[in-house]
Each structure stands twice: as structure tokens, then as C-alpha cells.
Design an enzyme around this catalytic site. Structure first.
Site, PDB file in Angstrom:
ATOM      1  N   LYS A 164      15.216  -0.192   5.667  1.00  0.00           N
ATOM      2  CA  LYS A 164      14.842   0.392   4.368  1.00  0.00           C
ATOM      3  C   LYS A 164      15.111   1.910   4.341  1.00  0.00           C
ATOM      4  CE  LYS A 164      12.399   1.224   0.586  1.00  0.00           C
ATOM      5  NZ  LYS A 164      12.806   0.872  -0.736  1.00  0.00           N
ATOM      6  N   LYS A 166       9.877  10.595  -0.474  1.00  0.00           N
ATOM      7  CA  LYS A 166       9.048   9.958   0.563  1.00  0.00           C
ATOM      8  C   LYS A 166       9.948   9.243   1.582  1.00  0.00           C
ATOM      9  CE  LYS A 166       6.120   6.034   1.447  1.00  0.00           C
ATOM     10  NZ  LYS A 166       5.560   4.771   1.002  1.00  0.00           N
ATOM     11  N   LEU A 177       0.835  -1.203   0.000  1.00  0.00           N
ATOM     12  CA  LEU A 177       0.000   0.000   0.000  1.00  0.00           C
ATOM     13  C   LEU A 177       0.868   1.251   0.000  1.00  0.00           C
ATOM     14  CD1 LEU A 177      -2.498  -1.472   2.601  1.00  0.00           C
ATOM     15  CD2 LEU A 177      -3.019  -0.949   0.198  1.00  0.00           C
ATOM     16  N   PRO A 178       0.272   2.430  -0.303  1.00  0.00           N
ATOM     17  CA  PRO A 178       1.100   3.630  -0.465  1.00  0.00           C
ATOM     18  C   PRO A 178       1.874   4.053   0.790  1.00  0.00           C
ATOM     19  CG  PRO A 178      -1.069   3.959  -1.454  1.00  0.00           C
ATOM     20  CD  PRO A 178      -1.128   2.658  -0.720  1.00  0.00           C
TER      21      PRO A 178
HETATM   22  P1  NAD Z   1       1.054   2.563  -6.119  1.00  0.00           P
HETATM   23  O1  NAD Z   1       0.435   3.831  -5.702  1.00  0.00           O
HETATM   24  O2  NAD Z   1       1.318   2.289  -7.563  1.00  0.00           O
HETATM   25  O3  NAD Z   1       0.176   1.339  -5.556  1.00  0.00           O
HETATM   26  C1  NAD Z   1      -0.548   1.349  -4.349  1.00  0.00           C
HETATM   27  C2  NAD Z   1      -1.891   0.646  -4.608  1.00  0.00           C
HETATM   28  O4  NAD Z   1      -2.593   0.554  -3.374  1.00  0.00           O
HETATM   29  C3  NAD Z   1      -2.792   1.432  -5.576  1.00  0.00           C
HETATM   30  O5  NAD Z   1      -3.137   0.597  -6.664  1.00  0.00           O
HETATM   31  C4  NAD Z   1      -4.007   1.815  -4.724  1.00  0.00           C
HETATM   32  O6  NAD Z   1      -5.221   1.810  -5.451  1.00  0.00           O
HETATM   33  C5  NAD Z   1      -3.968   0.725  -3.676  1.00  0.00           C
HETATM   34  N1  NAD Z   1      -4.686   1.066  -2.442  1.00  0.00           N
HETATM   35  C6  NAD Z   1      -4.620   2.212  -1.732  1.00  0.00           C
HETATM   36  N2  NAD Z   1      -5.424   2.132  -0.646  1.00  0.00           N
HETATM   37  C7  NAD Z   1      -6.007   0.917  -0.687  1.00  0.00           C
HETATM   38  C8  NAD Z   1      -6.952   0.233   0.135  1.00  0.00           C
HETATM   39  N3  NAD Z   1      -7.452   0.812   1.220  1.00  0.00           N
HETATM   40  N4  NAD Z   1      -7.330  -1.013  -0.207  1.00  0.00           N
HETATM   41  C9  NAD Z   1      -6.826  -1.593  -1.326  1.00  0.00           C
HETATM   42  N5  NAD Z   1      -5.935  -1.009  -2.161  1.00  0.00           N
HETATM   43  C10 NAD Z   1      -5.550   0.219  -1.846  1.00  0.00           C
HETATM   44  O7  NAD Z   1       2.416   2.460  -5.278  1.00  0.00           O
HETATM   45  P2  NAD Z   1       3.664   1.484  -5.549  1.00  0.00           P
HETATM   46  O8  NAD Z   1       4.676   2.170  -6.401  1.00  0.00           O
HETATM   47  O9  NAD Z   1       3.159   0.127  -5.941  1.00  0.00           O
HETATM   48  O10 NAD Z   1       4.295   1.439  -4.078  1.00  0.00           O
HETATM   49  C11 NAD Z   1       3.720   0.662  -3.044  1.00  0.00           C
HETATM   50  C12 NAD Z   1       4.639   0.716  -1.825  1.00  0.00           C
HETATM   51  O11 NAD Z   1       5.920   0.201  -2.181  1.00  0.00           O
HETATM   52  C13 NAD Z   1       4.882   2.135  -1.295  1.00  0.00           C
HETATM   53  O12 NAD Z   1       4.898   2.085   0.110  1.00  0.00           O
HETATM   54  C14 NAD Z   1       6.249   2.494  -1.864  1.00  0.00           C
HETATM   55  O13 NAD Z   1       6.944   3.426  -1.070  1.00  0.00           O
HETATM   56  C15 NAD Z   1       6.935   1.140  -1.864  1.00  0.00           C
HETATM   57  N6  NAD Z   1       8.034   0.995  -2.847  1.00  0.00           N
HETATM   58  C16 NAD Z   1       7.863   1.445  -4.114  1.00  0.00           C
HETATM   59  C17 NAD Z   1       8.901   1.284  -5.038  1.00  0.00           C
HETATM   60  C18 NAD Z   1       8.741   1.769  -6.461  1.00  0.00           C
HETATM   61  O14 NAD Z   1       9.758   1.849  -7.177  1.00  0.00           O
HETATM   62  N7  NAD Z   1       7.543   2.078  -6.927  1.00  0.00           N
HETATM   63  C19 NAD Z   1      10.102   0.660  -4.663  1.00  0.00           C
HETATM   64  C20 NAD Z   1      10.230   0.178  -3.369  1.00  0.00           C
HETATM   65  C21 NAD Z   1       9.172   0.347  -2.461  1.00  0.00           C
END
Ligand code: NAD
Length: 299
Positions: free
Chosen positions: A168, A243, A64-65
């Protein structure tokens, strides 16, 4: 194995697909219909709610975000709805305090929980080559490692609950500082009449060497796979780096740690983001330090 996967965004989409590819039954939920459609095409079973996904789950994975999403989804929708035998794994990047709070709530209700954030971006999520940093009870680690295996290149236990998130944000604070140091070195080299490509040859074999130099050089040419060769598209978005740096600064303020360079790097990435470059790879900050933002695409 029956897996509930909650959060099918940029990262979660590829991760859930790899669990399905490994032969597991993946009940997938996201608030976005487009994400659900994509998960279906990747072999998951989309469902209409968190409750439906976790009902008979053996493993629950969340991606999740941020912290508030994780706290509300666990406290209101997973704890009490999933069988207590289910292993709960949060792979999102969130603050240490929230991770410990969720671990406490889960533990009181009789669940095994781990914070298991990842290193590696969207491509690693798709390829199943993420590095997981896990905060959990030692006795549970083998079971957690097995559950993460289809999505991972390596899984490391950092210590007890919250230390996965600590690992992390500390790692990414080093990365943020190192990237700015690398960019400043390049900007100065250029001003002094030293070719940045030649500087790579020298710095990568000298004491200025780091991952930012050898694997992610922000000047095009020396490292063909680095985002600098494709106009800083893809890679690790500035907004994501920001972030993580904010999480590190909040944690430093709360714990009393002294992290002045972490604070500086947060301020610089913030400045870069505010000028409209939050979607560009974080190594593009080189162009701000060179005073050459004119050629850089916003986004
Ligand atoms: P993203 O915003 O693409 O995905 C998050 C998903 O969660 C979205 O599809 C959203 O609709 C869903 N969501 C939000 N609230 C929800 C709820 N209550 N119930 C169900 N679904 C819900 O973000 P991401 O890039 O996939 O990142 C996710 C996590 O991973 C974050 O914490 C981010 O910091 C971490 N992360 C991201 C990366 C990257 O390169 N993108 C790398 C390492 C870690």
C-alpha cells in the site's frame, strides 16, 4: 456469518454496510454516535463496546485512523475478547512494524490475523469495489478473500504479515511522485504556450503516460470523472496522501531504502497542506505549482 466491524468512519461506514447487504450479521462499534446511527440505518447492529461486538464474532474487521489506534484496540480490546476461532482483519493503512507487531500478538494468542489495507476511496468503499492488499499466511488466504468479498473488486496476497501495508505505501509513494511529475509537466507546457488539453492528448499516448495522466488528469476537461472538473472536491484528500507518504519515508529511513523523490513529494504535499488545502483532492497541488492558489477553495 457474524461479523464485528470496528471503525465506521468515511471508509468503514460503507464497508460495514456492504457486509450487511451481503446478508451477514454485522455488530458495529465506533467511538462516534453519529457513525453508529449511520451504521444502523445501513442495516448493521450498533453495540456499545468493542468487547460486545467481538464476543461471538466469526470475523473481526477494523478500519481505524492509524497505527496507535490499531495496536491499542487489538492488544487491549480484541485479543482475548474474541473467540480464537475468529478471523482478524485490519484494513486500516498503518506502518509495517505495527502491522507485524499486531500479527505477532494475535498469532501468540492463537488467532489468524491479516493486514489488508485498501486502495480506492470513499466511493469504492460504498460501492464494494475496493482493492485489498493482503499480508497473511498463504494457507489462510482463501478464507480471507471470501470474508473480504462483499467489499472488494479484487483481493491480492502480497506475502507474509506486513507486506499488505508495504504494498500500500509503496504504491501510494509512486502515485504521489507521479502526480507531481504530471503537474510539473502541465505547468511547464502552459508556460511554453502548449494547451494543457492538447498536452493530455499527446502525453496520454506517449511515454509520459501514467494513471495520473489518463485517469486523474489534474487539468479540467480531458478526464470528466477527475476531481479537477469539480474544483478538486472529493477524491483523495491531500492529508491522506501526506499520511501515506510519511509512512513511506519512515519505512525508508528504518529499512535503509533510498527514496529521494518520495521525500520530495512528501515535502511538497506538506507545504500544500500547511497552506490550508489538506482537505482538497491531492491533484489540486497543480495550482500551487502553477502559482495559482488564489482561485482554490481552502479546506
Ligand atoms: P475516519 O477518520 O473517517 O474513520 C475512522 C473511524 O475510526 C472514526 O469514525 C473514529 O471515530 C473511529 N475510531 C477511532 N478510534 C477508535 C476506537 N478506539 N474504537 C472504535 N472506533 C474508533 O477515517 P477513514 O477515512 O475511514 O480511514 C480509515 C483508514 O483507511 C485510515 O487508516 C486511512 O488511511 C485508510 N484509507 C482511507 C482512504 C480514504 O479515501 N478515506 C482510502 C484508503 C485507505
Amino acid at each position: 456469518m457474524k461479523i464485528a466491524f470496528i471503525g465506521l468512519g468515511n471508509m468503514g461506514g460503507g464497508m460495514a454496510a456492504n457486509q450487511a447487504k451481503a446478508g451477514h450479521q454485522v455488530l458495529a462499534f465506533d467511538l462516534s454516535q453519529a457513525a453508529l446511527n449511520k451504521a444502523k440505518a445501513a442495516g448493521c447492529t450498533p453495540v456499545g463496546s468493542v468487547a460486545e461486538a467481538v464476543k461471538d464474532a466469526e470475523v473481526v474487521i477494523t478500519m481505524l485512523p492509524a497505527g496507535p489506534h490499531v495496536l491499542s484496540v487489538y492488544s487491549e480490546q480484541i485479543i482475548g475478547a474474541a473467540p480464537t476461532s475468529a478471523l482478524l482483519l485490519d484494513c486500516s493503512t498503518i506502518d509495517v512494524d505495527t502491522a507485524r507487531k499486531v500479527a505477532g500478538l494475535a498469532g501468540e494468542a492463537g488467532y489468524v490475523f491479516a493486514d489488508a489495507p485498501v486502495s480506492g476511496g470513499i466511493m469504492a468503499a460504498e460501492a464494494g469495489t475496493l482493492a485489498f492488499m493482503v499480508g497473511c499466511d498463504e494457507a489462510q488466504f482463501a478464507r480471507i478473500e471470501t470474508a473480504l468479498e462483499p467489499m472488494s473488486r479484487v483481493t491480492m496476497r502480497a506475502g507474509d504479515h506486513g507486506t499488505g501495508q508495504a504494498a500500500k505505501i509503496c504504491n501510494n509513494m509512486i502515485l504521489g511522485i507521479n502526480m507531481i511529475a504530471t503537474c510539473e509537466g502541465i505547468a511547464l507546457a502552459e508556460k511554453l504556450g502548449l494547451d494543457p488539453v492538447k498536452f493530455f492528448d499527446i502525453a496520454s499516448k506517449s511515454s509520459g503516460q501514467s494513471w495520473s495522466v489518463t485517469t486523474y488528469y489534474p487539468w479540467p476537461g480531458p478526464v470528466p470523472t477527475a476531481p479537477s472538473n469539480r474544483d478538486y472536491d472529493g477524491g483523495f484528500a491531500t492529508a491522506m496522501m501526506l499520511k501515506d507518504l510519511k509512512l513511506a519515508q519512515d519505512a525508508a529511513a528504518r529499512s535503509g531504502a533510498s527514496t529521494p523523490l518520495g521525500a520530495q513529494s512528501e515535502a511538497l504535499f506538506q507545504l500544500f497542506e500547511r497552506q490550508g488545502f489538506g482537505g482538497r483532492d491531492f491533484s489540486a497541488i497543480l495550482q500551487m505549482l502553477r502559482g495559482q492558489m488564489g482561485d482554490l477553495k481552502q479546506g
